[in-house]
Enzyme design. Sequence first.
Site, mmCIF file in Angstrom:
data_model
loop_
_atom_site.group_PDB
_atom_site.id
_atom_site.type_symbol
_atom_site.label_atom_id
_atom_site.label_comp_id
_atom_site.label_asym_id
_atom_site.label_seq_id
_atom_site.Cartn_x
_atom_site.Cartn_y
_atom_site.Cartn_z
ATOM 1 N N ARG A 127 0.783 -1.237 0.000
ATOM 2 C CA ARG A 127 0.000 0.000 0.000
ATOM 3 C C ARG A 127 0.818 1.292 0.000
ATOM 4 O O ARG A 127 0.247 2.368 0.093
ATOM 5 C CB ARG A 127 -1.005 0.023 1.150
ATOM 6 C CG ARG A 127 -1.969 -1.130 1.089
ATOM 7 C CD ARG A 127 -3.164 -1.005 1.958
ATOM 8 N NE ARG A 127 -2.918 -0.517 3.297
ATOM 9 C CZ ARG A 127 -3.879 -0.107 4.117
ATOM 10 N NH1 ARG A 127 -5.130 -0.138 3.717
ATOM 11 N NH2 ARG A 127 -3.600 0.299 5.317
ATOM 12 N N ASP A 128 2.135 1.217 -0.102
ATOM 13 C CA ASP A 128 2.934 2.446 -0.224
ATOM 14 C C ASP A 128 4.181 2.182 -1.054
ATOM 15 O O ASP A 128 5.290 2.547 -0.673
ATOM 16 C CB ASP A 128 3.300 2.999 1.154
ATOM 17 C CG ASP A 128 3.768 4.458 1.095
ATOM 18 O OD1 ASP A 128 3.481 5.141 0.075
ATOM 19 O OD2 ASP A 128 4.416 4.910 2.047
ATOM 20 N N ILE A 129 3.980 1.552 -2.197
ATOM 21 C CA ILE A 129 5.092 1.317 -3.118
ATOM 22 C C ILE A 129 5.461 2.659 -3.740
ATOM 23 O O ILE A 129 4.623 3.341 -4.340
ATOM 24 C CB ILE A 129 4.698 0.332 -4.241
ATOM 25 C CG1 ILE A 129 4.255 -1.014 -3.667
ATOM 26 C CG2 ILE A 129 5.836 0.161 -5.251
ATOM 27 C CD1 ILE A 129 5.339 -1.832 -3.045
ATOM 28 N N ASN B 168 10.815 3.753 -1.139
ATOM 29 C CA ASN B 168 10.572 2.535 -0.352
ATOM 30 C C ASN B 168 11.130 1.282 -1.012
ATOM 31 O O ASN B 168 10.754 0.171 -0.652
ATOM 32 C CB ASN B 168 9.076 2.367 -0.077
ATOM 33 C CG ASN B 168 8.579 3.342 0.959
ATOM 34 O OD1 ASN B 168 9.363 3.956 1.674
ATOM 35 N ND2 ASN B 168 7.272 3.493 1.037
#
Length: 141
Positions: A50-52, A56
């Site tokens: 959910r936060d590619i 990251n």
Amino acid sequence: MEYAEKGDVLQKIEGHFKRQTCFPEYELWSAMIQCLCGLKALHDLNVMHRDIKCANILISGKGECKLADFNVSKVVNQKEGFLYTQTGTPYYASPEVWKDNPYDFKSDIWSFGCVLYEMACQRPPFKANDMNGLYKKVVSA
């Protein structure tokens, strides 16, 4: 977890931009394969990242790409199969997330596609002066 000696993908993009160089094609392919294998492993465990985003994805001294920052990751309920909470970084968010619609593992793949585009082009696929403009560009894609 081992040390990411070569920083993250965002730092690498910024370095290429300053030097006016590009990622060699083999590095793009290698990063793509490694990240997609990592995403598959997560998704097989019913976990959405959910936060590619570029910041990251860490790079080891050997050039191995590792997904990082699982602060907003979520185990997906097998019965429902969809998530509803809006999370992540706006430049990489899928149209479903922008529209506050239910979303699934495909949203992680969308986000990684945005990362790969940014690696190849040295700019995000969607840019705007404000959030409303970014919303319009993403949902019309």
